[in-house]
Design a protein around this motif. Structure first.
Motif, mmCIF file in Angstrom:
data_model
loop_
_atom_site.group_PDB
_atom_site.id
_atom_site.type_symbol
_atom_site.label_atom_id
_atom_site.label_comp_id
_atom_site.label_asym_id
_atom_site.label_seq_id
_atom_site.Cartn_x
_atom_site.Cartn_y
_atom_site.Cartn_z
ATOM 1 N N GLU A 165 0.828 -1.209 0.000
ATOM 2 C CA GLU A 165 0.000 0.000 0.000
ATOM 3 C C GLU A 165 0.864 1.261 0.000
ATOM 4 O OE1 GLU A 165 -0.639 -2.651 1.864
ATOM 5 O OE2 GLU A 165 -2.779 -3.096 1.797
ATOM 6 N N LEU A 166 1.985 1.202 0.703
ATOM 7 C CA LEU A 166 2.879 2.359 0.744
ATOM 8 C C LEU A 166 3.520 2.590 -0.623
ATOM 9 C CD1 LEU A 166 4.477 1.780 4.241
ATOM 10 C CD2 LEU A 166 3.089 3.755 3.563
ATOM 11 N N GLN A 167 3.881 1.522 -1.324
ATOM 12 C CA GLN A 167 4.451 1.686 -2.665
ATOM 13 C C GLN A 167 3.444 2.346 -3.597
ATOM 14 O OE1 GLN A 167 5.905 -2.350 -3.490
ATOM 15 N NE2 GLN A 167 7.965 -1.482 -3.563
ATOM 16 N N GLN A 168 2.179 1.926 -3.495
ATOM 17 C CA GLN A 168 1.128 2.563 -4.287
ATOM 18 C C GLN A 168 1.015 4.042 -3.930
ATOM 19 O OE1 GLN A 168 0.399 0.446 -6.981
ATOM 20 N NE2 GLN A 168 -1.682 1.170 -6.667
ATOM 21 N N ALA A 169 1.137 4.342 -2.638
ATOM 22 C CA ALA A 169 0.972 5.714 -2.164
ATOM 23 C C ALA A 169 2.071 6.642 -2.665
ATOM 24 C CB ALA A 169 0.924 5.733 -0.636
ATOM 25 N N THR A 170 3.237 6.102 -3.013
ATOM 26 C CA THR A 170 4.311 6.953 -3.533
ATOM 27 C C THR A 170 3.923 7.582 -4.868
ATOM 28 O OG1 THR A 170 5.453 5.156 -4.694
ATOM 29 C CG2 THR A 170 6.109 5.584 -2.398
ATOM 30 N N LYS A 171 2.892 7.052 -5.512
ATOM 31 C CA LYS A 171 2.416 7.573 -6.803
ATOM 32 C C LYS A 171 1.208 8.502 -6.628
ATOM 33 C CE LYS A 171 3.827 3.190 -8.740
ATOM 34 N NZ LYS A 171 3.335 1.877 -9.119
ATOM 35 N N SER A 172 0.865 8.804 -5.388
ATOM 36 C CA SER A 172 -0.306 9.630 -5.097
ATOM 37 C C SER A 172 -0.139 11.043 -5.646
ATOM 38 C CB SER A 172 -0.528 9.695 -3.581
ATOM 39 O OG SER A 172 -1.571 10.582 -3.267
ATOM 40 N N ASP A 173 -1.258 11.626 -6.060
ATOM 41 C CA ASP A 173 -1.261 13.034 -6.479
ATOM 42 C C ASP A 173 -1.087 13.964 -5.283
ATOM 43 O OD1 ASP A 173 -1.629 12.329 -9.133
ATOM 44 O OD2 ASP A 173 -3.817 12.448 -8.999
ATOM 45 N N ASP A 174 -1.377 13.448 -4.088
ATOM 46 C CA ASP A 174 -1.198 14.226 -2.859
ATOM 47 C C ASP A 174 0.288 14.164 -2.485
ATOM 48 O OD1 ASP A 174 -0.945 14.928 -0.075
ATOM 49 O OD2 ASP A 174 -3.101 14.639 0.132
ATOM 50 N N VAL A 175 0.960 15.283 -2.613
ATOM 51 C CA VAL A 175 2.401 15.338 -2.378
ATOM 52 C C VAL A 175 2.763 14.863 -0.973
ATOM 53 C CG1 VAL A 175 4.420 16.861 -2.327
ATOM 54 C CG2 VAL A 175 2.654 17.194 -4.055
ATOM 55 N N GLU A 176 1.960 15.241 0.002
ATOM 56 C CA GLU A 176 2.226 14.855 1.397
ATOM 57 C C GLU A 176 2.180 13.336 1.558
ATOM 58 O OE1 GLU A 176 3.095 15.719 5.460
ATOM 59 O OE2 GLU A 176 3.003 17.093 3.772
ATOM 60 N N ILE A 177 1.169 12.696 0.979
ATOM 61 C CA ILE A 177 1.049 11.235 1.068
ATOM 62 C C ILE A 177 2.245 10.574 0.386
ATOM 63 C CG2 ILE A 177 -0.266 9.234 0.267
ATOM 64 C CD1 ILE A 177 -2.825 10.854 0.711
ATOM 65 N N ALA A 178 2.566 11.027 -0.819
ATOM 66 C CA ALA A 178 3.670 10.424 -1.576
ATOM 67 C C ALA A 178 4.995 10.568 -0.831
ATOM 68 C CB ALA A 178 3.752 11.061 -2.957
ATOM 69 N N GLN A 179 5.254 11.749 -0.295
ATOM 70 C CA GLN A 179 6.515 11.989 0.409
ATOM 71 C C GLN A 179 6.610 11.165 1.684
ATOM 72 O OE1 GLN A 179 7.149 16.085 1.483
ATOM 73 N NE2 GLN A 179 9.124 15.673 2.439
ATOM 74 N N ARG A 180 5.548 11.152 2.469
ATOM 75 C CA ARG A 180 5.570 10.374 3.705
ATOM 76 C C ARG A 180 5.671 8.878 3.417
ATOM 77 N NH1 ARG A 180 3.882 12.620 8.766
ATOM 78 N NH2 ARG A 180 3.599 14.859 8.622
ATOM 79 N N ALA A 181 5.000 8.418 2.366
ATOM 80 C CA ALA A 181 5.076 7.000 2.009
ATOM 81 C C ALA A 181 6.522 6.619 1.664
ATOM 82 C CB ALA A 181 4.149 6.695 0.844
ATOM 83 N N ARG A 182 7.210 7.463 0.915
ATOM 84 C CA ARG A 182 8.620 7.185 0.581
ATOM 85 C C ARG A 182 9.486 7.143 1.841
ATOM 86 N NH1 ARG A 182 7.220 10.230 -3.985
ATOM 87 N NH2 ARG A 182 7.803 12.211 -3.024
ATOM 88 N N GLN A 183 9.239 8.073 2.757
ATOM 89 C CA GLN A 183 10.011 8.099 4.001
ATOM 90 C C GLN A 183 9.774 6.832 4.834
ATOM 91 O OE1 GLN A 183 8.671 11.753 5.791
ATOM 92 N NE2 GLN A 183 10.142 13.010 4.678
ATOM 93 N N ILE A 184 8.529 6.422 4.914
ATOM 94 C CA ILE A 184 8.189 5.229 5.699
ATOM 95 C C ILE A 184 8.828 3.996 5.065
ATOM 96 C CG2 ILE A 184 6.307 3.729 6.468
ATOM 97 C CD1 ILE A 184 4.557 6.330 6.536
ATOM 98 N N ILE A 185 8.735 3.876 3.747
ATOM 99 C CA ILE A 185 9.355 2.730 3.058
ATOM 100 C C ILE A 185 10.840 2.691 3.340
ATOM 101 C CG2 ILE A 185 10.005 1.850 0.773
ATOM 102 C CD1 ILE A 185 7.197 2.733 -0.185
ATOM 103 N N SER A 186 11.483 3.837 3.259
ATOM 104 C CA SER A 186 12.925 3.909 3.525
ATOM 105 C C SER A 186 13.252 3.439 4.941
ATOM 106 C CB SER A 186 13.409 5.342 3.319
ATOM 107 O OG SER A 186 14.761 5.460 3.651
ATOM 108 N N GLN A 187 12.454 3.866 5.902
ATOM 109 C CA GLN A 187 12.702 3.476 7.293
ATOM 110 C C GLN A 187 12.426 1.988 7.509
ATOM 111 O OE1 GLN A 187 10.496 6.171 9.791
ATOM 112 N NE2 GLN A 187 11.862 7.872 9.360
ATOM 113 N N ILE A 188 11.393 1.450 6.856
ATOM 114 C CA ILE A 188 11.096 0.027 6.975
ATOM 115 C C ILE A 188 12.246 -0.790 6.406
ATOM 116 C CG2 ILE A 188 9.611 -1.848 6.124
ATOM 117 C CD1 ILE A 188 7.248 0.144 6.302
#
Length: 89
Positions: free
Chosen positions: A62-85
């Motif tokens: 779900e986080l990988q999908q979210a990195t493609k979100s039109d919502d910049v905040e969602i996409a950025q936070r999703a990338r950060q979370i993936i990196s930390q995971i």
């Protein structure tokens, strides 16, 4: 004598109570948490991020999908979370 009774009765009472929730059976609503990454409230966004980090690899798709979100905040936070995971694995 009272302590003896409580020691014997309490475990039985606890096991017989069906109203006690089984927290292991509760599954997080990952899509809802991902959506909350773009919430107007900073506290909601932070709480969602923390919960997704605790969930970890289970939320990865779900986080990988979210990195493609039109919502910049969602996409950025999703990338950060993936990196930390990935760093924690």
């Amino acid at each position: 004598m009272l302590h003896f009774f409580l020691a014997l009765a309490l475990p039985t009472l606890l096991l017989a109570d069906d109203s006690v929730p089984n927290f292991a059976a509760v599954t997080p609503d990952i899509p809802k948490l991902v959506a909350e990454l773009g919430d107007d409230s900073y506290l909601v966004r932070e709480r969602a991020e923390a919960q997704l980090l605790r969930i970890g690899a289970e939320a990865f798709a779900e986080l990988q999908q979210a990195t493609k979100s039109d919502d910049v905040e969602i996409a950025q936070r999703a990338r950060q979370i993936i990196s930390q995971i990935e760093q924690n694995d």
